[in-house]
Write an enzyme that holds these catalytic residues in place. Sequence first.
Site, mmCIF file in Angstrom:
data_model
loop_
_atom_site.group_PDB
_atom_site.id
_atom_site.type_symbol
_atom_site.label_atom_id
_atom_site.label_comp_id
_atom_site.label_asym_id
_atom_site.label_seq_id
_atom_site.Cartn_x
_atom_site.Cartn_y
_atom_site.Cartn_z
ATOM 1 N N GLY A 1 -49.286 71.034 -34.835
ATOM 2 C CA GLY A 1 -49.560 69.157 -36.061
ATOM 3 C C GLY A 1 -50.616 68.254 -35.423
ATOM 4 O O GLY A 1 -51.083 68.681 -34.838
ATOM 5 N N ARG A 2 -50.576 67.107 -36.079
ATOM 6 C CA ARG A 2 -51.481 66.441 -35.799
ATOM 7 C C ARG A 2 -51.559 65.556 -33.578
ATOM 8 O O ARG A 2 -52.520 64.760 -33.347
ATOM 9 C CB ARG A 2 -51.413 64.601 -36.534
ATOM 10 N N VAL B 1 -46.240 66.287 -24.309
ATOM 11 C CA VAL B 1 -48.372 65.865 -24.598
ATOM 12 C C VAL B 1 -48.491 64.317 -24.607
ATOM 13 O O VAL B 1 -49.536 64.448 -24.676
ATOM 14 C CB VAL B 1 -48.758 66.309 -25.867
ATOM 15 N N GLU C 1 -33.687 65.564 -25.086
ATOM 16 C CA GLU C 1 -33.553 64.486 -24.479
ATOM 17 C C GLU C 1 -31.844 64.899 -24.469
ATOM 18 O O GLU C 1 -31.649 64.398 -22.649
ATOM 19 C CB GLU C 1 -34.251 63.409 -24.865
ATOM 20 N N LYS D 1 -48.137 55.828 -28.886
ATOM 21 C CA LYS D 1 -47.823 56.341 -30.289
ATOM 22 C C LYS D 1 -47.768 55.487 -31.757
ATOM 23 O O LYS D 1 -47.929 54.849 -31.626
ATOM 24 C CB LYS D 1 -45.614 56.100 -30.006
HETATM 25 N N1 UDP Z 1 -44.923 67.673 -30.604
HETATM 26 C C1 UDP Z 1 -45.650 68.084 -31.849
HETATM 27 N N2 UDP Z 1 -45.682 67.831 -32.927
HETATM 28 C C2 UDP Z 1 -44.435 66.608 -33.537
HETATM 29 C C3 UDP Z 1 -43.380 66.954 -32.700
HETATM 30 C C4 UDP Z 1 -43.422 66.958 -31.204
HETATM 31 O O1 UDP Z 1 -46.901 68.346 -30.927
HETATM 32 O O2 UDP Z 1 -45.353 66.401 -34.617
HETATM 33 C C5 UDP Z 1 -44.211 67.667 -29.216
HETATM 34 C C6 UDP Z 1 -45.168 66.803 -28.356
HETATM 35 O O3 UDP Z 1 -45.993 67.229 -27.531
HETATM 36 C C7 UDP Z 1 -44.251 65.679 -27.918
HETATM 37 C C8 UDP Z 1 -43.124 66.244 -28.179
HETATM 38 O O4 UDP Z 1 -43.196 67.150 -29.145
HETATM 39 O O5 UDP Z 1 -45.245 64.898 -26.627
HETATM 40 C C9 UDP Z 1 -42.025 65.414 -28.327
HETATM 41 O O6 UDP Z 1 -42.305 64.248 -29.104
HETATM 42 P P1 UDP Z 1 -42.030 62.625 -29.263
HETATM 43 O O7 UDP Z 1 -43.081 62.216 -28.207
HETATM 44 O O8 UDP Z 1 -42.768 62.261 -30.412
HETATM 45 O O9 UDP Z 1 -41.768 62.307 -28.901
HETATM 46 P P2 UDP Z 1 -40.977 60.901 -27.657
HETATM 47 O O10 UDP Z 1 -41.055 61.136 -26.667
HETATM 48 O O11 UDP Z 1 -41.771 59.915 -28.746
HETATM 49 O O12 UDP Z 1 -39.554 60.545 -27.160
HETATM 50 C C1 GAL Z 2 -36.972 55.984 -25.304
HETATM 51 C C2 GAL Z 2 -37.971 57.329 -26.156
HETATM 52 C C3 GAL Z 2 -37.650 58.261 -26.433
HETATM 53 C C4 GAL Z 2 -36.156 58.233 -25.954
HETATM 54 C C5 GAL Z 2 -35.427 56.829 -25.643
HETATM 55 C C6 GAL Z 2 -34.012 57.168 -25.261
HETATM 56 O O1 GAL Z 2 -37.819 54.516 -24.832
HETATM 57 O O2 GAL Z 2 -39.383 56.346 -26.719
HETATM 58 O O3 GAL Z 2 -37.807 59.154 -26.441
HETATM 59 O O4 GAL Z 2 -36.660 58.509 -24.540
HETATM 60 O O5 GAL Z 2 -36.380 55.995 -24.859
HETATM 61 O O6 GAL Z 2 -33.087 56.492 -25.131
HETATM 62 MN MN MN Z 3 -42.945 62.047 -26.075
#
Ligand code: UDP
Ligand code: GAL
Ligand code: MN
Length: 343
Positions: free
Chosen positions: A117-118, A206, A295, A336
């Site tokens: 996606g985006r 990513v 996670e 983000k």
């Molecule tokens: N991702 C993606 N498209 C999306 C949602 C997630 O490609 O619409 C992939 C991308 O690699 C992203 C990862 O899944 O870095 C984890 O999601 P995100 O980084 O949003 O999670 P966060 O690190 O904020 O918990």
């Molecule tokens: C945030 C992070 C999330 C998740 C969470 C865990 O800082 O953005 O991706 O790892 O911590 O508590």
């Molecule tokens: Mn991420």
Amino acid sequence: MVKVGHISSSTLQSVLIRKLRTAGTLCGCFFFVISLNFIYTRYFSKVPLSNWATNNDELKELFDADITLNYGARTDVTTISSWKAPIMWEGMFDPNVYDRMHIHFGSNVAVTVFAVGRYLDVYLLNFLNSAERYFMVGLPVKYYVFTDTPEKVPKVALGHKRSMKVLKVDRYDRWQDISMMRMQTISEIIESEIRYSFRYVYCFDVDQVFKGRFGSEALGDSVAMIHSQFYRYPKYRYTFDKNPQSKAFMKVGDLYYHAAVFGGSWENVKNLTDTCYENIMVDKIRNVEALWHDESHLNRFFFDNKPTKLLSPEYCWNEIFPDQDIRVPRLVWAPKYYDTLRT
Ligand code: UDP
Ligand code: GAL
Ligand code: MN
């Protein structure tokens, strides 16, 4: 003429010479077949790389760069876990020792990254360009980019022995599923391809950018990333899954890991992704979802299967945190934009 029994010595000589010749030819054939077999298995058959690595195990121990770590180099932070896994901080290691060892053993790394996606438009180019500058420089690296829009993957100038493969994946409706189902996709690509050509697999979100050396010191059998938000907090603050219905449930824990970076030998990453994927599917059947999705499952896996190496928050740092401990930010969180990027 000397006679031995009824046979003359010249007859005996020629019999002996003939026998020696036959033996020589047989030996030659034997070694020829052995060499052919060696060349075939080494270069042409799809034998998983670990089979070769095990031949080197003794040597590898002699040269294991982790034995050169200086755990006392940092007194301001914890440099070893309770189960004696090193926590990699700047100052503890000599990068050249690691690079020399990994070049000597022909280490190579497959990287998986998802840009669905985006997320592709906003993050992928910076991720790849910065990885080329800082990630495992000097080692062969292949990026496996998973996306729903392969035609939009930007062109990136890749260094020597560095390559990229773009693979199309479905776009799940929910961002939680895009994130969680990576476990299945990573397991499949290890099984179908990576295991035949790469020793290590490193898996990245990513939405991050390399800013400093993220080198061969980060390679290990089973490697987890300590979450930068929680590395200083006492145990009770860690955000483990607290729902006993979920397979990610943890009553107690030790460290809290960030799923934005994990890696290790292909065997260990395969085991991790298989286990997490299976547990995610069990949760789906039970109609529950773990607090932090993949996670939480990764945390449960690493609680049950202790990682052999831990990366300090230098390796995945959020620059908005106060950074007195971080001497070298190696990989940092990109901003983000959940509202506009997530589905
Ligand atoms: N991702 C993606 N498209 C999306 C949602 C997630 O490609 O619409 C992939 C991308 O690699 C992203 C990862 O899944 O870095 C984890 O999601 P995100 O980084 O949003 O999670 P966060 O690190 O904020 O918990
Ligand atoms: C945030 C992070 C999330 C998740 C969470 C865990 O800082 O953005 O991706 O790892 O911590 O508590
Ligand atoms: Mn991420």
